[in-house]
Design an enzyme around this catalytic site. Structure first.
Site, PDB file in Angstrom:
ATOM      1  CG  PHE A 126       5.628  -1.212   0.866  1.00 37.72           C
ATOM      2  CD1 PHE A 126       6.576  -0.641   0.018  1.00 37.72           C
ATOM      3  CD2 PHE A 126       5.949  -1.388   2.199  1.00 37.72           C
ATOM      4  CE1 PHE A 126       7.809  -0.243   0.510  1.00 37.72           C
ATOM      5  CE2 PHE A 126       7.186  -0.991   2.692  1.00 37.72           C
ATOM      6  CZ  PHE A 126       8.120  -0.420   1.840  1.00 37.72           C
ATOM      7  CG  ASP A 203       0.377   2.580   2.296  1.00 39.32           C
ATOM      8  OD1 ASP A 203       0.833   3.730   2.110  1.00 39.32           O
ATOM      9  OD2 ASP A 203       0.985   1.693   2.923  1.00 39.32           O
ATOM     10  CE1 TYR A 228      10.157   6.534   4.387  1.00 39.81           C
ATOM     11  CE2 TYR A 228       9.175   6.721   6.560  1.00 39.81           C
ATOM     12  CZ  TYR A 228       9.494   5.967   5.443  1.00 39.81           C
ATOM     13  OH  TYR A 228       9.127   4.649   5.394  1.00 39.81           O
ATOM     14  CE  LYS A 229       8.249   5.595   1.284  1.00 39.77           C
ATOM     15  NZ  LYS A 229       7.316   4.471   1.256  1.00 39.77           N
ATOM     16  NE  ARG A 378      11.392   2.760  -6.069  1.00 35.89           N
ATOM     17  CZ  ARG A 378      10.896   2.740  -4.819  1.00 35.89           C
ATOM     18  NH1 ARG A 378       9.673   2.316  -4.610  1.00 35.89           N
ATOM     19  NH2 ARG A 378      11.622   3.129  -3.801  1.00 35.89           N
TER      20      ARG A 378
HETATM   21  C1  LIG Z   1       7.402   3.479   2.195  1.00 32.03           C
HETATM   22  C2  LIG Z   1       6.176   2.681   2.439  1.00 32.03           C
HETATM   23  C3  LIG Z   1       5.912   2.145   3.702  1.00 32.03           C
HETATM   24  C4  LIG Z   1       6.910   2.335   4.817  1.00 32.03           C
HETATM   25  O1  LIG Z   1       6.493   1.926   6.061  1.00 32.03           O
HETATM   26  P1  LIG Z   1       7.409   2.292   7.337  1.00 32.03           P
HETATM   27  O2  LIG Z   1       6.668   1.804   8.474  1.00 32.03           O
HETATM   28  O3  LIG Z   1       7.622   3.774   7.294  1.00 32.03           O
HETATM   29  O4  LIG Z   1       8.732   1.616   7.146  1.00 32.03           O
HETATM   30  C5  LIG Z   1       4.732   1.443   3.873  1.00 32.03           C
HETATM   31  N1  LIG Z   1       3.863   1.267   2.843  1.00 32.03           N
HETATM   32  C6  LIG Z   1       4.115   1.759   1.610  1.00 32.03           C
HETATM   33  C7  LIG Z   1       3.137   1.556   0.503  1.00 32.03           C
HETATM   34  C8  LIG Z   1       5.280   2.477   1.370  1.00 32.03           C
HETATM   35  O5  LIG Z   1       5.531   2.969   0.162  1.00 32.03           O
END
Ligand SMILES: *Cc1c(COP(=O)(O)O)cnc(C)c1O
Length: 407
Positions: A126, A203, A228-229, A378
């Site tokens: 990410f 992660d 939040y996911k 997706r």
């Molecule tokens: C959604 C996601 C994030 C989001 O990071 P934020 O700091 O909440 O914006 C980070 N890493 C991964 C792998 C994600 O899927």
């Protein structure tokens, strides 16, 4: 014969939970639960009750009564329900990005003086993970070693084995790849990193609440993830960080760089200098975002009630159904996720050159997936709030939109 969506919904033991979510009654098709989960109906009353009973009712007393401990109480709960983590290793607070920074800096400090100077990370991790790793590397005099991966797959044991060695300080990986949904082998990749003498940071943003995780059993060192996911904590709800208990004690324990009073040895002593407090609380910096920690508690209640294994079982069937129906309805699109359900997380990606345009038109028609380059549609299928009928309707509208573009 592929069973129909109606047959699968009728046979789904989790189907009865769907109407607990606000919006499930509307014809809108929501296929983006991996970006922002729907709210539970009980969350509305929890939020209202919080304003009246706790905030207004308890005022400043609320800190002593529960809010001060909430980051760790909730962390233990996420650890137990979703992460396979014993108490005392998970804290909630900050964004995933900030916690990635804290965890990577803690890892760099633990490896200082060992001659290990590389952070191993994959090219398709990410963006925020890659950007933070790059910044930490520059701050700490480390270099990045990139693992090149296929965007339709992810990091395999073979790829990691090639990348690690005596220079590796930290391996930073996503458990479920945000683009392809490739599900990494957490136990095996952790073992490979450890055999090379490296620390490992997982992660879990796309796995927590969707795929069972076993951090303690893997022997993981550090982990972070979003709430939040699939934990339905609402926009901007705080993330969590895991630090293995063995790294929280002794001379060379993990310390993070944002030395605030809330992670200090005695926050109310207000002493002259910072010393990290014992245990996982040291990962905190400032006042925790208590309001942002409310909604996820309702989703944790529900996940605990049904169990992560049941969530995963439905997720496998749901993503499998999407793969099969898309092959029938959208033969011109390519599957950009693992076909093997054992290697696939909770979402599925299909690629086609027109998908960016298709996604914009789908949103206008109240079908909400998301788009990720290159050409990826997706579909995030949140097992507790997504029905097979919703997936079927969504794919049918994709078919109509594709027909409309070429017509
Ligand atoms: C959604 C996601 C994030 C989001 O990071 P934020 O700091 O909440 O914006 C980070 N890493 C991964 C792998 C994600 O899927």
């Amino acid at each position: 014969m592929t069973p129909t969506a109606a047959e699968l919904d009728a046979a789904d033991p989790l189907a009865r939970h769907r109407d607990r979510f606000v919006g499930s009654e509307s014809p809108l098709v929501y296929l983006d639960g991996n970006s922002l989960g729907r709210p539970l109906r009980v969350t509305a009353s929890r939020l209202a009750a919080f304003v009246d009973d706790e905030w207004a009712g308890r005022l400043i007393r609320g800190w002593d009564e529960s809010w001060f401990d909430l980051p760790l109480v909730l962390g233990d709960r996420i650890g137990r329900v979703c992460l396979g983590a014993a108490p005392g290793q998970v804290a909630v607070g900050d964004s995933t990005t900030v916690l990635l920074y804290k965890a990577m800096r803690a890892a760099a400090a633990l490896q200082e003086g060992t001659g290990r100077t590389e952070i191993v990370i994959d090219r398709d991790n990410f963006p925020t993970d890659r950007y933070v790793a790059d910044g930490v590397a520059r701050e700490c005099g480390l270099t990045l070693r990139w693992i090149e991966v296929d965007t339709a797959a992810g990091v395999t044991p073979e790829l990691l084995t090639e990348a690690v060695g005596e220079r590796t300080a930290l391996v930073a990986l996503s458990h479920v790849a945000y683009r392809s949904a490739h599900l990494a082998d957490g136990a095996e990749l952790t073992r490979i990193a450890h055999d090379a003498g490296a620390l490992v940071l997982w992660d879990l943003s796309h796995s927590v609440g969707s795929v069972p995780v076993a951090l303690d059993a893997w022997g993981a060192d550090l982990a972070v993830g979003c709430s939040y996911k699939y934990l339905n904590g609402g926009p901007g709800s705080p993330a969590f960080v895991y630090v293995a208990a063995r790294l929280l004690e002794g001379e060379r324990s993990a310390v993070q760089p944002i030395q605030g009073w809330m992670g200090a040895a005695d926050p109310f002593l207000m002493g002259p200098t910072y010393a990290p407090t014992a245990g996982i609380r040291r990962m905190l910096s400032g006042t925790p975002p208590v309001v942002g920690m409310l909604a996820m508690q309702d989703m944790l209640d529900l996940i605990e009630d049904v169990g992560m294994d049941a969530v995963r079982a439905k997720s496998r069937v749901l993503t499998g159904f999407a793969v099969e129906r898309a092959a029938e309805l959208l033969p011109e699109a390519a599957l950009a996720s693992p076909r093997d359900p054992d290697r696939r997380g909770g979402h599925v990606t299909f690629t086609h050159p027109a998908m960016r345009e298709v996604t914009a038109e789908l949103w206008r028609r109240d079908v909400i997936p998301d788009y990720r380059d290159p050409g990826g549609l997706r579909l995030g299928l949140s097992p507790l709030s997504t029905s097979f009928g919703e997936v079927e309707r969504g794919l049918e509208v994709v078919r109509e939109v594709l027909d409309g573009l070429s017509g």
